[in-house]
Write an enzyme that holds these catalytic residues in place. Structure first.
Site, mmCIF file in Angstrom:
data_model
loop_
_atom_site.group_PDB
_atom_site.id
_atom_site.type_symbol
_atom_site.label_atom_id
_atom_site.label_comp_id
_atom_site.label_asym_id
_atom_site.label_seq_id
_atom_site.Cartn_x
_atom_site.Cartn_y
_atom_site.Cartn_z
ATOM 1 C CG PHE A 16 -1.976 1.085 1.146
ATOM 2 C CD1 PHE A 16 -2.918 1.122 0.124
ATOM 3 C CD2 PHE A 16 -2.005 2.087 2.090
ATOM 4 C CE1 PHE A 16 -3.858 2.134 0.049
ATOM 5 C CE2 PHE A 16 -2.955 3.106 2.032
ATOM 6 C CZ PHE A 16 -3.879 3.125 1.005
ATOM 7 C CE1 TYR A 17 6.518 4.995 1.071
ATOM 8 C CE2 TYR A 17 7.598 3.133 0.020
ATOM 9 C CZ TYR A 17 7.590 4.455 0.381
ATOM 10 O OH TYR A 17 8.658 5.256 0.056
#
Length: 342
Positions: A158-159
């Protein structure tokens, strides 16, 4: 009698962070007035951030702002007051693994915070804005070295997804409002004053304490390690290389320059993928101690290898990072021993 040129004003987000500290130091040395914002959050040791900030404040040309970039209109007010010449956006919630545990922090800092920045840039345009992206945007790509013209649609964390979103957000603002924006994708940055959540810091601490180190994917990992001052040199040179929207709607061969906006992405890496176990060997040599190696499976969201093609950086600026892993690791270990009085 000629009037001296006004002192250029740079705005750096994440100024008390690892890269932000080194970049601000360089910009101050180059004669910039620097306004640095940082939330000084507790994602890692706040005392380390405060120490970096206090060193920057020894220079009268540095101004520190403690605030979250996602706070509505906070950045807009700063842009109205200072009318920045250059913006370098480094503030972000970092870390691949933490993004699995606390994704909301990435929405707030990386997505909302970058939106607030882009709105301020639109209202009070600097001559060039440079926004940090990451090698993680290349995700599941297996063709290496990574090139800026590669398709980047398969992020593994997700980063990385928030960073790819930042690139897309910035492109839309560059197109709509003719704002020169460079996204720089950096590769596993390390060096003195580094982050405690990164491998070099954790490995050094554990080895000195006689604790085991966790080596993921059973050591079958490779990274393009980039020494922090090499990264800063790349950013500094890119500051003076703003992208220009092509008149004919055609990007030069091998250039990530958008066909419809003054926007490009640039890799800043060492152009050399180093096996993780060679990295551990370099730490052991610098410390004069052997590590207790705890072999682990691959972690979710991670990728087995990164490797930058830095040809575009070289074409634009004449520069390619060159610091080798042995010298870079030794410099970190020397700093670590000094800082912690070991």
């Amino acid at each position: 009698m000629t009037t001296p040129a006004p002192q250029p004003v740079a705005f750096v987000t994440g100024a008390a962070g690892f890269i932000g500290f080194h970049l601000c130091t360089r910009l101050l040395a180059d004669g910039f007035r620097v306004v640095g914002i940082d939330s000084l959050n507790d994602y890692y040791d706040v005392a380390l951030k405060q120490r970096r900030q206090s060193m920057l404040l020894q220079n009268p040309s540095f101004t520190a702002i403690t605030a979250k970039i996602e706070e509505p209109n906070r950045l807009m007010d700063l842009f109205e007051e200072y009318r920045f010449d250059v913006v370098v956006h480094l503030a972000a919630q970092a870390g691949v693994r933490y993004s699995i545990d606390n994704p909301r922090a990435y929405v707030e800092a990386n997505l909302v915070g970058t939106f607030e920045l882009l709105e301020a840039i639109r209202a009070y345009p600097p001559r060039h804005s440079l926004l940090a992206s990451t090698s993680s945007v290349y995700g599941a790509n297996t063709d290496m070295p990574y090139r800026e013209t590669d398709k980047v649609d398969t992020q593994m964390s997700f980063y990385a997804a928030t960073k790819k979103s930042n690139e897309m957000m910035a492109h839309s603002y560059a197109h709509l409002y003719d704002l020169p924006i460079t996204m720089f994708r950096f590769f596993t940055v390390y060096g003195p004053w580094g982050r405690p959540d990164m491998a070099l810091f954790k490995f050094t601490k554990a080895i000195l304490n006689g604790d085991p180190i966790d080596i993921y994917n059973n050591g079958e990992m490779q990274r393009d390690f980039t020494y922090v001052t090499d990264l800063v040199q790349g950013i500094r040179l890119l500051i003076d290389t703003p992208p220009v929207r092509p008149d004919d709607g055609v990007s030069p061969d091998g250039d990530s320059l958008s066909t419809v906006a003054p926007w490009r992405a640039v890799n800043v890496g060492n152009s050399n993928s180093v096996p993780l176990l060679d990295f551990v060997d370099a730490i052991e040599k610098a410390l004069g101690r052997k590590a207790i190696r705890n072999m682990m499976p691959m972690q979710a969201g991670d990728v087995p290898a990164t490797w930058a093609d830095a040809g575009l950086l070289n074409e634009l600026t004449g520069y390619v990072p060159t610091t080798d892993i042995q010298h870079g690791v030794q410099a970190f270990v020397d700093w670590y021993r000094d800082y912690y009085e070991i």
